[in-house]
Design an enzyme around this catalytic site. Structure first.
Site, PDB file in Angstrom:
ATOM      1  N   ASP A  47       0.832  -1.214   0.000  1.00  0.00           N
ATOM      2  CA  ASP A  47       0.000   0.000   0.000  1.00  0.00           C
ATOM      3  C   ASP A  47       0.862   1.258   0.000  1.00  0.00           C
ATOM      4  O   ASP A  47       1.996   1.245   0.475  1.00  0.00           O
ATOM      5  CB  ASP A  47      -0.916  -0.033   1.239  1.00  0.00           C
ATOM      6  CG  ASP A  47      -2.098   0.913   1.100  1.00  0.00           C
ATOM      7  OD1 ASP A  47      -2.381   1.372  -0.030  1.00  0.00           O
ATOM      8  OD2 ASP A  47      -2.743   1.194   2.126  1.00  0.00           O
ATOM      9  N   ASN A  71     -10.860  -2.461  -5.834  1.00  0.00           N
ATOM     10  CA  ASN A  71     -10.055  -1.483  -6.565  1.00  0.00           C
ATOM     11  C   ASN A  71     -10.682  -1.087  -7.900  1.00  0.00           C
ATOM     12  O   ASN A  71     -10.258  -0.091  -8.510  1.00  0.00           O
ATOM     13  CB  ASN A  71      -8.608  -1.972  -6.758  1.00  0.00           C
ATOM     14  CG  ASN A  71      -7.776  -1.929  -5.493  1.00  0.00           C
ATOM     15  OD1 ASN A  71      -6.893  -2.746  -5.283  1.00  0.00           O
ATOM     16  ND2 ASN A  71      -8.036  -0.962  -4.608  1.00  0.00           N
TER      17      ASN A  71
HETATM   18  C1  IPE Z   1      -5.525  -2.765  -0.484  1.00  0.00           C
HETATM   19  O1  IPE Z   1      -5.170  -1.439  -0.569  1.00  0.00           O
HETATM   20  C2  IPE Z   1      -5.414  -3.423  -1.840  1.00  0.00           C
HETATM   21  C3  IPE Z   1      -4.060  -3.610  -2.365  1.00  0.00           C
HETATM   22  C4  IPE Z   1      -2.949  -3.305  -1.749  1.00  0.00           C
HETATM   23  C5  IPE Z   1      -4.003  -4.194  -3.668  1.00  0.00           C
HETATM   24  P1  IPE Z   1      -6.230  -0.277  -0.782  1.00  0.00           P
HETATM   25  O2  IPE Z   1      -5.453   0.970  -0.871  1.00  0.00           O
HETATM   26  O3  IPE Z   1      -7.122  -0.607  -1.916  1.00  0.00           O
HETATM   27  O4  IPE Z   1      -7.089  -0.349   0.560  1.00  0.00           O
HETATM   28  P2  IPE Z   1      -7.994   0.758   1.256  1.00  0.00           P
HETATM   29  O5  IPE Z   1      -8.993   1.208   0.243  1.00  0.00           O
HETATM   30  O6  IPE Z   1      -7.097   1.878   1.669  1.00  0.00           O
HETATM   31  O7  IPE Z   1      -8.598   0.066   2.436  1.00  0.00           O
HETATM   32  C1  IPE Z   2      -1.380   0.213  -3.429  1.00  0.00           C
HETATM   33  O1  IPE Z   2      -1.186   1.592  -3.452  1.00  0.00           O
HETATM   34  C2  IPE Z   2      -1.563  -0.381  -4.804  1.00  0.00           C
HETATM   35  C3  IPE Z   2      -2.932  -0.790  -5.124  1.00  0.00           C
HETATM   36  C4  IPE Z   2      -3.954  -0.753  -4.322  1.00  0.00           C
HETATM   37  C5  IPE Z   2      -3.165  -1.257  -6.467  1.00  0.00           C
HETATM   38  P1  IPE Z   2      -2.414   2.594  -3.480  1.00  0.00           P
HETATM   39  O2  IPE Z   2      -2.781   2.882  -4.884  1.00  0.00           O
HETATM   40  O3  IPE Z   2      -3.525   2.083  -2.636  1.00  0.00           O
HETATM   41  O4  IPE Z   2      -1.759   3.874  -2.816  1.00  0.00           O
HETATM   42  P2  IPE Z   2      -2.455   4.860  -1.791  1.00  0.00           P
HETATM   43  O5  IPE Z   2      -2.954   4.026  -0.656  1.00  0.00           O
HETATM   44  O6  IPE Z   2      -3.577   5.540  -2.527  1.00  0.00           O
HETATM   45  O7  IPE Z   2      -1.367   5.785  -1.390  1.00  0.00           O
HETATM   46 MG    MG Z   3      -4.048   2.312  -0.715  1.00  0.00          MG
END
Ligand code: IPE
Ligand code: IPE
Ligand code: MG
Length: 258
Positions: free
Chosen positions: A34, A82
């Site tokens: 994340d 996502n």
């Molecule tokens: C979880 O991260 C999914 C992945 C790392 C692929 P998200 O960024 O989607 O989770 P939330 O929305 O902050 O809970």
């Molecule tokens: C994790 O990084 C990757 C995926 C969920 C695909 P994020 O895209 O969630 O990054 P933040 O949480 O918005 O910084």
């Molecule tokens: Mg995230």
């Protein structure tokens, strides 16, 4: 914006040494990768630049986990939630996935890393589905480490699908509902072939599971790291392993030592 301090995680009570001997290495490490978006926006870059940089961490951590003797590494790459993101970001992520697969599969095969996918691949673009099948085939004999990529994965959906299959078998008279137990349900999950994760790491400071491995995490140890995924490196991984090894896992029983 909340500032994250790399590597400066206060030790919690869980991390103070309690065992005379450090625990063995975790056999299965799962990572919620994340913070890619925040890594990028914090630098005035588009979010996709963070995802791109995140691929470097995927490469580094995969190689390093293998070198450390980890047997299973699960990486959460795309959740079923996502899809709620803007179309451009979802398409950008899929393009990066294509790029990663094209460049990395042969290397993984050469290094003895077997790749497996969990999640609902039927909703992925057709060419990506083909790449997934091809990658699993190409790396099938790898026995150094299994890299499990969670792509379009959501744990509630996985448990619902497993329940539906068991219910159908019960309705057909193949199984007795009273005989359904933990092992039968686990055998219907995407992760049926893999042990439960010993350690779950989430980067970027968020402290939640976000629908990741809900069933499988029943007795996992959790580490939340104040570093965005693109900044997560070998040293940060080793710090996690060290902290894990000081944990006292009791599985509901009593402490073995200390
Ligand atoms: C979880 O991260 C999914 C992945 C790392 C692929 P998200 O960024 O989607 O989770 P939330 O929305 O902050 O809970
Ligand atoms: C994790 O990084 C990757 C995926 C969920 C695909 P994020 O895209 O969630 O990054 P933040 O949480 O918005 O910084
Ligand atoms: Mg995230």
């Amino acid at each position: 914006m909340r500032r994250l301090m790399p590597g400066r995680n206060a030790l919690s009570a869980a991390d103070t040494p309690k065992t005379a001997e450090p625990r063995p290495m975790p056999g299965h490490v799962a990572v919620i990768m994340d913070g890619n978006g925040r890594w990028a926006t914090g630098r005035g870059l588009p979010r996709i630049a963070g995802h791109k940089r995140g691929i470097n961490s995927v490469r580094k951590i995969t190689r390093h986990a293998k070198a450390r003797g980890v047997r299973y590494l699960t990486l959460f790459a795309f959740s079923t939630e996502n899809w709620l993101r803007p179309k451009e970001e979802v398409h950008g992520l899929f393009d990066l996935f294509r790029y990663y697969m094209r460049r990395e599969c042969r290397t993984l095969a050469r290094e003895g890393v077997r790749i497996r996918f969990i999640g609902d691949s039927s909703e992925m673009p057709a060419d990506i589905q083909s790449m997934m099948v091809e990658a699993e085939g190409m790396t099938a004999t790898g026995d150094a480490m299994t890299l499990i990529v969670a792509l379009n994965y959501g744990s509630r959906g996985e448990i619902v699908a497993a329940s539906r299959r068991l219910a159908a078998r019960a309705a057909a008279g193949e199984i007795d509902p009273a005989a359904i137990d933990d092992a039968m349900l686990a055998a219907e999950l995407n992760t049926a072939d893999f042990p439960d994760p010993d350690l779950i790491i989430r980067t970027s400071g968020e402290q939640r599971l976000s629908n990741f491995l809900l069933w499988q995490a029943a007795y996992s140890e959790f580490l939340f790291v104040d570093r965005h995924w693109p900044d997560f490196d070998e040293e940060a991984f080793d710090q996690c392993i060290e902290r894990y090894r000081l944990r006292d896992r009791r599985f509901g029983g009593l402490r073995k030592s200390g």
